[in-house]
Motif scaffolding. Structure first.
Motif, PDB file in Angstrom:
ATOM      1  N   PRO A 322       0.895  -1.145  -0.058  1.00 44.11           N
ATOM      2  CA  PRO A 322      -0.085   0.064   0.139  1.00 44.11           C
ATOM      3  C   PRO A 322       0.840   1.273   0.053  1.00 44.11           C
ATOM      4  N   GLN A 335     -12.809  -4.484  -2.466  1.00 43.76           N
ATOM      5  CA  GLN A 335     -12.796  -4.232  -1.204  1.00 43.76           C
ATOM      6  C   GLN A 335     -14.207  -3.878  -0.517  1.00 43.76           C
ATOM      7  N   TYR A 342     -17.045  -3.715   6.887  1.00 42.68           N
ATOM      8  CA  TYR A 342     -17.223  -2.396   7.203  1.00 42.68           C
ATOM      9  C   TYR A 342     -18.383  -2.376   8.426  1.00 42.68           C
ATOM     10  N   SER A 378     -15.537   3.912   1.941  1.00 41.46           N
ATOM     11  CA  SER A 378     -16.005   2.887   2.642  1.00 41.46           C
ATOM     12  C   SER A 378     -16.031   3.242   4.165  1.00 41.46           C
ATOM     13  N   VAL A 399      -7.755  10.973   4.822  1.00 41.04           N
ATOM     14  CA  VAL A 399      -6.545  10.943   4.163  1.00 41.04           C
ATOM     15  C   VAL A 399      -6.395  10.010   3.223  1.00 41.04           C
ATOM     16  N   LYS A 401      -3.874   9.017  -0.440  1.00 39.05           N
ATOM     17  CA  LYS A 401      -2.477   9.366  -1.058  1.00 39.05           C
ATOM     18  C   LYS A 401      -2.929   9.108  -2.660  1.00 39.05           C
ATOM     19  N   ASN A 402      -3.827   8.314  -3.085  1.00 34.46           N
ATOM     20  CA  ASN A 402      -3.908   7.857  -4.517  1.00 34.46           C
ATOM     21  C   ASN A 402      -4.963   8.963  -5.069  1.00 34.46           C
TER      22      ASN A 402
HETATM   23  C1  LIG Z   1      -6.934  -1.374   0.963  1.00 40.20           C
HETATM   24  S1  LIG Z   1      -7.408   0.317   0.467  1.00 40.20           S
HETATM   25  C2  LIG Z   1      -8.663   0.784   1.771  1.00 40.20           C
HETATM   26  C3  LIG Z   1      -9.512   1.673   0.901  1.00 40.20           C
HETATM   27  C4  LIG Z   1     -10.898   2.092   1.955  1.00 40.20           C
HETATM   28  N1  LIG Z   1     -10.434   2.410   3.102  1.00 40.20           N
HETATM   29  C5  LIG Z   1     -11.774   0.938   1.921  1.00 40.20           C
HETATM   30  O1  LIG Z   1     -11.927  -0.016   2.854  1.00 40.20           O
HETATM   31  O2  LIG Z   1     -12.446   0.667   0.944  1.00 40.20           O
HETATM   32  C6  LIG Z   1      -6.071   1.054   1.190  1.00 40.20           C
HETATM   33  C7  LIG Z   1      -6.129   2.862   0.650  1.00 40.20           C
HETATM   34  O3  LIG Z   1      -4.834   3.391   1.515  1.00 40.20           O
HETATM   35  C8  LIG Z   1      -4.347   4.284   0.635  1.00 40.20           C
HETATM   36  N2  LIG Z   1      -2.956   4.197   1.348  1.00 40.20           N
HETATM   37  C9  LIG Z   1      -2.230   3.315   1.165  1.00 40.20           C
HETATM   38  N3  LIG Z   1      -0.974   3.948   1.912  1.00 40.20           N
HETATM   39  C10 LIG Z   1      -1.164   5.054   2.038  1.00 40.20           C
HETATM   40  C11 LIG Z   1      -0.430   6.202   2.649  1.00 40.20           C
HETATM   41  N4  LIG Z   1       0.618   6.035   3.255  1.00 40.20           N
HETATM   42  N5  LIG Z   1      -1.127   7.403   3.069  1.00 40.20           N
HETATM   43  C12 LIG Z   1      -2.326   7.566   2.756  1.00 40.20           C
HETATM   44  N6  LIG Z   1      -3.274   6.687   2.085  1.00 40.20           N
HETATM   45  C13 LIG Z   1      -2.478   5.408   1.774  1.00 40.20           C
HETATM   46  C14 LIG Z   1      -4.222   3.586  -0.689  1.00 40.20           C
HETATM   47  O4  LIG Z   1      -4.139   4.455  -1.860  1.00 40.20           O
HETATM   48  C15 LIG Z   1      -5.817   2.778  -0.740  1.00 40.20           C
HETATM   49  O5  LIG Z   1      -6.611   3.804  -1.332  1.00 40.20           O
END
Ligand SMILES: C[S@@+](CC[C@H](N)C(=O)[O-])C[C@H]1O[C@@H](n2cnc3c(N)ncnc32)[C@H](O)[C@@H]1O
Length: 658
Positions: A322, A335, A342, A378, A399, A401-402
């Motif tokens: 990630p 997810q 959730y 979500s 927060v 990053k993508n």
């Molecule tokens: C597994 S997804 C989960 C997305 C959402 N929370 C869900 O449950 O559907 C993880 C998310 O965390 C983001 N992510 C990963 N590392 C990160 C970081 N260091 N800072 C911010 N976001 C981050 C990824 O881009 C991704 O969108």
């Protein structure tokens, strides 16, 4: 005709039933008798008769026949072989009496010649599979050598199913019987001699007396391609003359069908002419086919979730990194459909909000909540739902990053009128300075949370917080060998992968390996770990091959709200978090009652990583960014009953950024 389908309209969930036939001169008539009149899906038939020396007396079917090797009287010209081969409705059955390891040289050389000739004929007809006879006696080296030559021959792409008995038949109680030998041992030496070739698979020949449950389970981790069921096993009710299978056999057949294995009914010779002439008469094998069909039809239809999982069962995937890579839209979708996860987050946040803000202050205290890795929203949604249920006020920092997914997140926020309460932060959380003190942090990254800068800016509650227990269990799972051979990027076969394990035998109960409590408030607390585990292989399992270890986790979100991936836990079952599979480069054999000793290390290291970016715009600009990154990886090995190399040394094949 397929036995049925397990999901409405999903044709690839069809299960099939074939029939083992004796030798007939006319394959066309065989097909008519068994497939057209009998409703079977395929026939397993001898394609040549081989009444010649030395085995004339051993095979009653060929007793009165010409003593030559001879193909079907009708030859391939008369019949549309290509069509049959394509449809897979004919499986060639190789003479059962072949003994390629006989002490008698004549028998041995004759057997070799016949095997070769029959395989060549099947191959000439472009058949998809051949059924090989059970190895005789305790040694099978010469038989395996000949089969190995065929498997590795330049033209072979036929599946060779080795007939392996499980359990005992009534004849096996005689003093001369070989049935006390664990047939897994026979199979194991044969496949080892053939270097685990992926076209060598098993046809389980099920006997009347079945071995213990644990011993049966072993076979789910082996490449079983079919199960043969003799009509002798079926019982008949005195009243009504109904045919039925004993209870344990019913369960075994149901499990095999669940694992997508075709069943082959064997044992009754149907007179060809009589059957063809009397088209309307009930086929003599119909009661047996109906019984297998009933067992299948009694299975519950696949749930929506199981249907979704079908395509990814046993499919190796490299774990997401990630912090390094961006997830794809497909991954977000996967997810998001795991609604159970959730719901549990929502329950945990509800409890946390109620504990934090008493009822009398609910109207004016605003809880500041940070969602880390908000994705498409979500967890934001779950947090706001919890606030609504509990009547608490919330301000959310999402927060993420993508930048790709932030577009969708922004839309969700606008569509739900959350613009005053949810604030998107497009940033890497590791470097984000929260503008105010946060009260609750919700995330899905337990192993990496310690590197979040926001943690040091006094957050009072982190979900999930504690007791992230990792568990490991031993796994006998052959698909991985096949896939790893095909997928070169699984470097040295020692990359831990995520996989929805399905055709798998769990040989011993899971054991706890590491526990982490997040976040760690003091820098000195290390997340490096070492653990030695000892798995005892139950006595009634028999011997087995261990291909690796399945890693599961169990985490506490808040108080009694937990999420777990281990199959035996009663906790909600998650399907978007798969077990992690830690393979062994060479599988290790374990015997009944033996101890398998395994070592796992979780290693953490700071490394300087340099990124080199090249931009060409009128002039060459080279920008080197050096950043300090921590990395984490696992190393593992086995020290008993034999030693393996230490896998993934220095994280050379798989690691993750912290
Ligand atoms: C597994 S997804 C989960 C997305 C959402 N929370 C869900 O449950 O559907 C993880 C998310 O965390 C983001 N992510 C990963 N590392 C990160 C970081 N260091 N800072 C911010 N976001 C981050 C990824 O881009 C991704 O969108």
């Amino acid at each position: 005709m397929p036995l049925g389908f397990r999901g409405e309209g999903i044709t690839y969930t069809a299960r099939f039933c074939g029939v083992e036939t004796p030798f007939y001169f006319n394959i066309k008539e065989t097909i008519k008798t068994y497939i057209v009149h009998g409703d079977f899906d395929f026939v397993v038939s001898p394609l040549m008769f081989s009444g010649h020396s030395p085995s004339k007396d051993r095979d009653p079917e060929v007793h009165n026949l010409d003593r030559r090797l001879y193909p079907y009287a009708e030859t391939d010209i008369n019949v549309a072989w290509a069509q049959w081969a394509k449809a897979g409705i004919v499986v060639a059955k190789i003479c059962p009496w072949l003994d390629l390891d006989s002490e008698d040289e004549n028998v041995r050389t004759d057997s070799e010649a016949i095997l070769k000739q029959q395989i060549e004929w099947a191959s000439y007809l472009s058949l998809k599979a051949c059924l090989l006879p059970t190895p005789k006696g305790n040694s099978c080296a010469n038989y395996a050598r000949c089969v190995n030559q065929i498997l590795k021959g330049p033209k072979n792409n036929m599946q060779l199913l080795l007939r392996i008995p499980i359990g005992m038949s009534d004849n096996d109680y005689s003093p001369r019987s070989n049935a006390s030998v664990d047939s897994w041992q026979t199979w194991n030496s044969f496949r080892v001699l053939c270097d685990h070739h992926n076209l060598l698979t098993i046809a389980l020949d099920i006997k009347r007396v079945l071995p213990p449950e644990n011993s049966l389970k072993r076979w789910y981790g082996e490449p079983v391609d079919a199960a043969i069921l003799d009509t002798d096993i079926f019982l008949t009710k005195a009243r009504g003359n109904t045919t039925y299978l004993p209870k344990r056999h019913q369960k075994l057949i149901a499990d095999l069908l669940d694992h997508n294995k075709p069943i082959i009914i064997s044992g009754i010779k149907v007179p060809i002419d009589a059957q063809s002439a009397a088209g309307s008469k009930r086929h003599p094998l119909r009661p047996y086919l109906d019984q297998v069909s009933n067992v299948y039809k009694q299975r519950n239809p696949l749930s929506e979730r199981e249907c979704r999982e079908l395509d990814i069962r046993d499919f190796l995937q490299l774990p997401l990194r990630p912090f390094r890579n961006f997830s794809s839209a497909l991954s977000y979708e996967g997810q998001a459909t795991d609604s159970l996860k959730y719901t549990e987050y929502e329950r945990a946040i509800c409890k946390a909000l109620l504990d934090r803000v008493p009822n009398e202050k609910a109207s004016f205290i605003v809880t500041v909540l940070v969602v880390v890795g908000a994705g498409r929203g979500s967890l934001v949604f779950a947090s706001l739902k919890a606030a609504e249920i509990t009547g608490r006020k919330l301000k959310v920092y999402a927060v993420e990053k993508n930048p790709q997914t932030v577009i969708a997140l922004d839309e969700v926020i606008k569509a739900n009128n959350w613009v005053d309460i949810v604030f998107i932060v497009t940033s890497d959380v590791r470097y984000w300075n929260a503008p105010e003190r946060a009260d609750i942090l919700v995330h899905k990254f337990p192993p990496t949370i310690d590197s979040f800068k926001v943690i040091s800016n006094s957050i009072s509650l982190v979900l999930p917080l504690s007791n992230l227990n990792y568990k490991f269990s031993t796994v006998n799972w052959l698909v991985v060998i096949f896939q790893a051979k095909a997928r070169k990027y699984i470097l040295h076969s020692e990359s831990a992968c995520v996989v929805k394990l399905y055709n798998v035998a769990r040989l011993a109960p899971s054991q706890q390996v590491f526990t982490f409590t997040h976040p760690k408030w003091f820098d000195k607390e290390s997340n490096e770990r070492y653990k030695k585990l000892q798995f005892e292989i139950p006595k009634d399992t028999g011997s087995a091959m261990v291909h690796g270890f399945a890693g599961y986790f169990n985490m506490t979100l808040y108080k009694d709200v937990c999420l777990a991936t281990e199959p035996s836990t009663k906790k909600p079952d998650l399907f978007s978090w798969f077990p992690m599979f830690f393979p062994l480069r060479m599988p290790i054999r374990v015997d009944r009652g033996s101890i398998l000793e395994v070592h796992f290390w979780r290693c953490v290291d700071s490394r300087k990583v340099g990124f080199l970016f090249l931009f060409l715009h009128f002039m060459l600009l080279i920008w080197i960014a050096l950043c300090n990154l921590k990395q984490v990886w696992y190393e593992w090995c086995v020290t008993s009953p034999s030693s393996s190399p230490i896998h993934n040394c220095n994280g050379r094949s798989c690691w993750m950024d912290l």
